[in-house]
Design a protein around this motif. Structure first.
Motif, PDB file in Angstrom:
ATOM      1  N   TYR A  42       8.412  14.996  -4.492  1.00 44.02           N
ATOM      2  CA  TYR A  42       7.727  13.700  -4.443  1.00 44.02           C
ATOM      3  C   TYR A  42       8.057  13.029  -3.112  1.00 44.02           C
ATOM      4  O   TYR A  42       9.224  12.888  -2.748  1.00 44.02           O
ATOM      5  N   GLU A  43       7.014  12.579  -2.397  1.00 42.85           N
ATOM      6  CA  GLU A  43       7.192  11.881  -1.134  1.00 42.85           C
ATOM      7  C   GLU A  43       6.293  10.651  -1.119  1.00 42.85           C
ATOM      8  O   GLU A  43       5.147  10.704  -1.599  1.00 42.85           O
ATOM      9  N   GLY A  44       6.795   9.549  -0.563  1.00 40.12           N
ATOM     10  CA  GLY A  44       5.985   8.336  -0.513  1.00 40.12           C
ATOM     11  C   GLY A  44       6.476   7.362   0.533  1.00 40.12           C
ATOM     12  O   GLY A  44       7.650   7.354   0.900  1.00 40.12           O
ATOM     13  N   THR A  45       5.562   6.518   1.017  1.00 40.88           N
ATOM     14  CA  THR A  45       5.906   5.411   1.899  1.00 40.88           C
ATOM     15  C   THR A  45       5.056   4.210   1.536  1.00 40.88           C
ATOM     16  O   THR A  45       3.900   4.353   1.089  1.00 40.88           O
ATOM     17  N   SER A  46       5.613   3.012   1.747  1.00 38.95           N
ATOM     18  CA  SER A  46       4.906   1.767   1.448  1.00 38.95           C
ATOM     19  C   SER A  46       5.012   0.833   2.643  1.00 38.95           C
ATOM     20  O   SER A  46       6.030   0.829   3.353  1.00 38.95           O
ATOM     21  N   ASN A  87       0.866  -1.175   0.000  1.00 43.38           N
ATOM     22  CA  ASN A  87       0.000   0.000   0.000  1.00 43.38           C
ATOM     23  C   ASN A  87       0.903   1.226   0.000  1.00 43.38           C
ATOM     24  O   ASN A  87       1.655   1.459   0.956  1.00 43.38           O
ATOM     25  N   LEU A  88       0.828   2.007  -1.059  1.00 46.75           N
ATOM     26  CA  LEU A  88       1.737   3.125  -1.256  1.00 46.75           C
ATOM     27  C   LEU A  88       0.992   4.437  -1.088  1.00 46.75           C
ATOM     28  O   LEU A  88      -0.002   4.689  -1.769  1.00 46.75           O
ATOM     29  N   LYS A  89       1.469   5.278  -0.185  1.00 49.42           N
ATOM     30  CA  LYS A  89       0.892   6.611   0.011  1.00 49.42           C
ATOM     31  C   LYS A  89       1.844   7.640  -0.589  1.00 49.42           C
ATOM     32  O   LYS A  89       3.017   7.705  -0.210  1.00 49.42           O
ATOM     33  N   MET A  90       1.304   8.452  -1.510  1.00 48.35           N
ATOM     34  CA  MET A  90       2.120   9.433  -2.217  1.00 48.35           C
ATOM     35  C   MET A  90       1.636  10.852  -1.952  1.00 48.35           C
ATOM     36  O   MET A  90       0.430  11.117  -1.940  1.00 48.35           O
ATOM     37  N   ASN A  91       2.582  11.769  -1.754  1.00 50.49           N
ATOM     38  CA  ASN A  91       2.326  13.206  -1.758  1.00 50.49           C
ATOM     39  C   ASN A  91       3.224  13.826  -2.819  1.00 50.49           C
ATOM     40  O   ASN A  91       4.440  13.581  -2.818  1.00 50.49           O
ATOM     41  N   VAL A  92       2.631  14.615  -3.702  1.00 49.20           N
ATOM     42  CA  VAL A  92       3.410  15.356  -4.692  1.00 49.20           C
ATOM     43  C   VAL A  92       3.045  16.830  -4.536  1.00 49.20           C
ATOM     44  O   VAL A  92       1.856  17.181  -4.550  1.00 49.20           O
ATOM     45  N   LEU A 124      14.281   0.468  -5.833  1.00 55.05           N
ATOM     46  CA  LEU A 124      13.681  -0.256  -4.717  1.00 55.05           C
ATOM     47  C   LEU A 124      13.502   0.654  -3.507  1.00 55.05           C
ATOM     48  O   LEU A 124      14.361   1.463  -3.172  1.00 55.05           O
ATOM     49  N   LEU A 125      12.347   0.496  -2.862  1.00 53.56           N
ATOM     50  CA  LEU A 125      12.003   1.258  -1.659  1.00 53.56           C
ATOM     51  C   LEU A 125      11.659   0.270  -0.558  1.00 53.56           C
ATOM     52  O   LEU A 125      10.749  -0.554  -0.712  1.00 53.56           O
ATOM     53  N   ASP A 126      12.376   0.345   0.559  1.00 51.92           N
ATOM     54  CA  ASP A 126      12.121  -0.574   1.665  1.00 51.92           C
ATOM     55  C   ASP A 126      10.807  -0.261   2.366  1.00 51.92           C
ATOM     56  O   ASP A 126      10.289   0.867   2.283  1.00 51.92           O
ATOM     57  N   LYS A 127      10.286  -1.244   3.053  1.00 53.60           N
ATOM     58  CA  LYS A 127       9.093  -1.046   3.879  1.00 53.60           C
ATOM     59  C   LYS A 127       9.318   0.109   4.848  1.00 53.60           C
ATOM     60  O   LYS A 127      10.360   0.173   5.525  1.00 53.60           O
ATOM     61  N   ASP A 128       8.363   1.035   4.886  1.00 53.93           N
ATOM     62  CA  ASP A 128       8.359   2.188   5.793  1.00 53.93           C
ATOM     63  C   ASP A 128       9.503   3.180   5.542  1.00 53.93           C
ATOM     64  O   ASP A 128       9.651   4.155   6.280  1.00 53.93           O
ATOM     65  N   GLU A 129      10.305   2.952   4.517  1.00 55.66           N
ATOM     66  CA  GLU A 129      11.329   3.941   4.141  1.00 55.66           C
ATOM     67  C   GLU A 129      10.639   5.125   3.470  1.00 55.66           C
ATOM     68  O   GLU A 129       9.654   4.959   2.740  1.00 55.66           O
ATOM     69  N   LYS A 130      11.168   6.325   3.693  1.00 53.03           N
ATOM     70  CA  LYS A 130      10.569   7.505   3.079  1.00 53.03           C
ATOM     71  C   LYS A 130      11.186   7.752   1.718  1.00 53.03           C
ATOM     72  O   LYS A 130      12.409   7.908   1.594  1.00 53.03           O
ATOM     73  N   TYR A 131      10.344   7.777   0.715  1.00 54.97           N
ATOM     74  CA  TYR A 131      10.761   8.182  -0.629  1.00 54.97           C
ATOM     75  C   TYR A 131      10.664   9.695  -0.705  1.00 54.97           C
ATOM     76  O   TYR A 131       9.618  10.277  -0.419  1.00 54.97           O
ATOM     77  N   TYR A 132      11.774  10.340  -1.050  1.00 56.12           N
ATOM     78  CA  TYR A 132      11.775  11.805  -1.154  1.00 56.12           C
ATOM     79  C   TYR A 132      12.707  12.217  -2.274  1.00 56.12           C
ATOM     80  O   TYR A 132      13.867  11.806  -2.323  1.00 56.12           O
ATOM     81  N   THR A 133      12.199  13.047  -3.174  1.00 59.22           N
ATOM     82  CA  THR A 133      13.040  13.602  -4.228  1.00 59.22           C
ATOM     83  C   THR A 133      12.432  14.915  -4.705  1.00 59.22           C
ATOM     84  O   THR A 133      11.219  15.126  -4.590  1.00 59.22           O
ATOM     85  N   LYS A 134      13.295  15.796  -5.197  1.00 57.80           N
ATOM     86  CA  LYS A 134      12.824  17.117  -5.619  1.00 57.80           C
ATOM     87  C   LYS A 134      13.522  17.535  -6.910  1.00 57.80           C
ATOM     88  O   LYS A 134      14.735  17.356  -7.056  1.00 57.80           O
TER      89      LYS A 134
END
Length: 347
Positions: free
Chosen positions: A163-167, A144-149, A329-339
């Protein structure tokens, strides 16, 4: 600084169009449908404000949008070879939508989602926060991926995308925006004479299906060397096999060297407009609309090849099949962040 909000009827639903306006008169318009950037009004050297991106005349056409005009792309931007990949020994299959391969997250991807939107205004910037949840298993992706852009426009004529996201499971994720830039203004000309400088000394080799071979090639001695600047038409007119594989042009991933302030600089000498791109991403796909369908009804007239250039900052889905590529690859509960920031100016 101000924000205008309008209703845009798409797919029998009331979507919203947000127009961000800074104190200089620059405007960025976006839909909460697909996070699509529909228009960017930027000044030329004579301070004439004109549109510098490709967008449909009729918002309803974004429901098909074969060229992905202005859209948010995910979960994976780019192509996944043979529409499958492994994470920690487990295989995942995603839909085939580009021959046997998977392109730009599939459908429904981020580009066709209706995002929740929250506009905001500050003293020197305005923007809109887009929020979307992609459920576990959607298009075959785990978690389940939650994204904020967040789209932000400031008074320096800088348009930023964060871009921000967590899974809740380890997953594959690299998100980008698929705007086509044309600095001539209101599509007065194509982009063949746009001069591009890329802070990149390597690029990814593609086969005839535009799938990475696993080889990373040096740009030196080829029309892929943009380190000192060159015109897009150099690659369009080239007989180099990599340009031919991309239907006479570029559709390749460049790996940034990150030695300079700006990763990308685009200049249109006629209008004087400049576009400088700064990003924390490791690379970018530059696509010169070699395969853009003709006769799509855009705001300024029919579409044609080489009418825009996409600057898709992202990691590389080739990393799912080959070593040595920037990982998605994005680990469980890792924060995806890029600008990524697009700074508009004149010379």
């Amino acid at each position: 600084m101000q924000i205008k909000t309008e209703i845009a009827r798409i797919k029998d639903q009331d979507c919203k169009l947000y127009t961000l306006i800074n104190d200089n008169g620059m405007e960025v318009s976006c839909l909460n449908y697909g996070g699509i950037i529909t228009k960017i009004l930027a000044p030329d050297r004579n301070n004439n404000f004109e549109n510098v991106v490709l967008g449909f005349k009729d918002y309803e056409d974004y429901t098909s949008n074969p060229a992905f005009f202005g859209a948010l792309i995910g979960r994976i931007a780019g192509r996944i070879q043979e529409s499958s990949f492994e994470i920690d020994g487990k295989s995942y299959t995603v839909p085939e939508n580009d021959g046997p391969n998977h392109l730009h997250g599939g459908t429904p991807g981020f580009h066709k989602a209706i995002w929740e939107a929250e506009p905001f205004e500050g003293s020197d910037e305005v923007g809109v926060i887009l929020t979307h949840t992609s459920p576990d298993g959607e298009n075959g992706y785990p978690g389940n991926l939650k994204m904020n852009v967040t789209y932000t426009l400031n008074n320096n004529n800088e348009f930023s995308i964060t871009y921000e996201g967590t899974s809740d499971q380890k997953t594959a994720l690299t998100v980008t925006n698929h705007s086509y830039f044309n600095l001539s203004g209101n599509l007065k000309s194509d982009i063949l004479d746009h001069n591009v400088t890329l802070n990149a000394n390597k690029f990814v080799e593609l086969d005839s299906a535009l799938i990475p071979t696993g080889n990373i090639l040096p740009v030196e001695g080829t029309v892929f060397d943009f380190q000192s600047g060159r015109k897009i038409k150099d690659g369009v007119n080239s007989d180099y096999v990599q340009n031919l594989n991309a239907s006479n042009g570029y559709d390749h991933y460049f790996l940034f060297d990150n030695q300079q302030e700006n990763n990308v600089v685009v200049v249109d000498e006629h209008s004087g407009r400049t576009l400088k791109v700064k990003t924390d991403q490791p690379g970018m796909v530059m696509y010169t609309s070699n395969n853009l369908p003709e006769q799509l009804q855009l705001q300024e007239g029919p579409s044609k090849r080489y009418l825009g250039v996409c600057l898709e900052t992202q990691a590389s889905p080739a990393s799912l099949h080959h070593q040595g590529f920037p990982s998605v690859l994005l680990d469980k509960d890792e924060k995806y962040y890029t600008k990524t920031t697009f700074a508009f100016g004149v010379k």
